[in-house]
Design an enzyme around this catalytic site. Structure first.
Site, PDB file in Angstrom:
ATOM      1  N   GLY A   1      -1.292  -1.836   6.731  1.00 52.90           N
ATOM      2  CA  GLY A   1      -1.052  -2.373   7.892  1.00 52.90           C
ATOM      3  C   GLY A   1      -2.659  -3.494   7.266  1.00 52.90           C
TER       4      GLY A   1
ATOM      5  N   THR B   1       0.609  -1.365  -0.123  1.00 56.61           N
ATOM      6  CA  THR B   1      -0.061  -0.013  -0.007  1.00 56.61           C
ATOM      7  C   THR B   1       1.012   1.448   0.056  1.00 56.61           C
ATOM      8  OG1 THR B   1      -2.125  -1.305   1.736  1.00 56.61           O
ATOM      9  CG2 THR B   1      -1.807   1.187   1.655  1.00 56.61           C
TER      10      THR B   1
ATOM     11  N   GLY C   1     -11.257  -1.282   2.490  1.00 60.05           N
ATOM     12  CA  GLY C   1     -10.401  -1.086   4.044  1.00 60.05           C
ATOM     13  C   GLY C   1     -10.400   0.264   4.902  1.00 60.05           C
ATOM     14  N   ASP C   2      -9.357   0.346   5.837  1.00 57.77           N
ATOM     15  CA  ASP C   2      -9.337   1.762   6.439  1.00 57.77           C
ATOM     16  C   ASP C   2      -8.472   2.712   5.276  1.00 57.77           C
ATOM     17  OD1 ASP C   2      -6.650   0.593   5.994  1.00 57.77           O
ATOM     18  OD2 ASP C   2      -5.819   1.975   7.197  1.00 57.77           O
TER      19      ASP C   2
HETATM   20  N1  ASP Z   1      -4.781  -0.906   4.868  1.00 63.72           N
HETATM   21  C1  ASP Z   1      -4.250  -1.715   3.458  1.00 63.72           C
HETATM   22  C2  ASP Z   1      -5.736  -2.628   3.970  1.00 63.72           C
HETATM   23  O1  ASP Z   1      -6.128  -2.551   4.697  1.00 63.72           O
HETATM   24  C3  ASP Z   1      -3.800  -2.648   3.358  1.00 63.72           C
HETATM   25  C4  ASP Z   1      -2.321  -2.188   3.642  1.00 63.72           C
HETATM   26  O2  ASP Z   1      -2.015  -0.757   4.300  1.00 63.72           O
HETATM   27  O3  ASP Z   1      -1.383  -2.815   3.666  1.00 63.72           O
HETATM   28  O4  ASP Z   1      -6.892  -1.921   2.356  1.00 63.72           O
END
Ligand code: ASP
Length: 343
Positions: free
Chosen positions: A261, A209, A239-240
């Site tokens: 994350g 990401t 996601g976030d």
């Molecule tokens: N935070 C991202 C999600 O959960 C994934 C990542 O940061 O690797 O979609």
């Protein structure tokens, strides 16, 4: 009730208290400017993270830092610098955003992105887009051209078409590396299920990401994040990263944050905003607030990840509780710094 001069004075003092104040539209100009980026946090599977790949990833991060630096050096805004840097990372197949996004359980791509302007406190976000080459640019369109903060799926793509953003067929986004990653994660999930172990879905394999936070010459902060999400996610999962306050946040009064994350933990903990809230309500420093949120709060909840955070004085914090986090910083001197593992 008659308002006596004493009550009026008390009222005006409470209204003027710094805690109740909105940030000024533009903070005091600073000589320095800073751009910080990340390219994801997680476990680095040995077969995937070869020395060649690391080298290429660092070179791409340097290119993103230098391009964003160019924008800031010319007096451009932190919003433009964030978008410029993220666009380069989205175009690279090495990161989990734009081309090279992590795949859903069905092997498809669904991307999320968001952007926040710390000066005006405006924000834009998109979720579940499948054809937009640079989702971060679409997030800016949502912010600038609509009265909304977040658009999802078809409605988001319609806005992209309306403004002639580059669209790509699904094959453009799907890389061989991500196909292999999906197969590996699905095999691991199956083995875990057979052993009836608790699923660790995505906590380690989602690395890539991308995000950026910037402070411009005018003293304004901005933050942006862009992702394909967690590998092997259910289709429709959001996601976030596109959720303001969870994966992205910026406010001139406190800080700019982009997270990476296991998104479900960032959503439940409202982690990006939590860093700003600790600074705002408790007067914590950027480093203490970011470190506490990632190393204590996220870890105690059982989540994995990291953040990049920047305050209006140019202080930078980059805590992560994973094996590594792709990250880089560039300041006014124009020398890019990058790192992957704990150093
Ligand atoms: N935070 C991202 C999600 O959960 C994934 C990542 O940061 O690797 O979609």
């Amino acid at each position: 009730m008659r308002i006596t001069p004493v009550i009026a004075l008390l009222l005006s003092i409470s209204v003027m208290s710094p805690r109740a104040q909105e940030p000024k539209p533009s903070a005091a100009p600073t000589a320095g400017f800073v751009l910080v980026i990340h390219g994801g946090a997680g476990l680095m599977a040995k077969d995937e993270f070869t020395p060649d790949r690391e080298k290429a990833s660092r070179a791409t991060m340097e290119a993103a830092l230098l391009a964003g630096h160019g924008v800031l050096a010319r007096g451009g805004t932190s919003v433009d610098a964030v978008i410029t840097a993220i666009r380069i990372l989205e175009d690279s197949p090495l990161f989990n955003a734009g081309r090279g996004s992590a795949l859903t359980a069905e092997g498809t791509v669904e991307m999320d992105a968001s952007l926040m302007d710390g000066a005006s406190h405006r924000a834009g976000a998109v979720a579940g887009v499948k054809h937009v080459k640079n989702p971060i640019e679409l997030a800016r369109l949502v912010m600038d051209k609509t009265p909304h903060v977040m658009l999802a799926g078809e409605g988001a793509e319609a806005l992209a078409k309306q403004h002639n953003l580059a669209l790509m067929p699904p094959e453009y986004f799907v890389t061989e590396l991500r196909r292999l990653q999906l197969e590996r994660v699905q095999r691991q999930e199956k083995a875990r299920k057979e052993k009836q172990e608790k699923s660790q879905h995505g906590g380690v394999e989602s690395i890539g990401t991308v995000g950026a936070v910037a402070l411009d010459k005018h003293g304004n902060l901005a933050a942006g994040t862009s992702t394909g999400g967690m590998v092997n996610k259910r289709f429709g999962r959001i996601g976030d990263s596109p959720v303001i306050g969870a994966g992205t946040y910026a406010h001139n009064h406190t800080c700019a944050v982009s997270g990476t994350g296991h998104g479900e933990y960032y959503l439940r903990g409202v982690l990006a905003y939590d860093i700003a809230a600790k600074m705002d309500y408790q007067g914590w420093s950027l480093t203490n607030a970011a470190t506490d949120v990632v190393m204590r709060k996220l870890s105690e909840a059982g989540g994995m990840g990291g953040v990049i955070a920047l305050d209006s004085k140019g202080n930078v914090a980059m805590p992560f509780n994973t094996q590594g986090m792709y990250r880089g910083v560039i300041r006014a001197d124009g020398k890019p710094w990058t790192a992957i593992r704990k150093e």
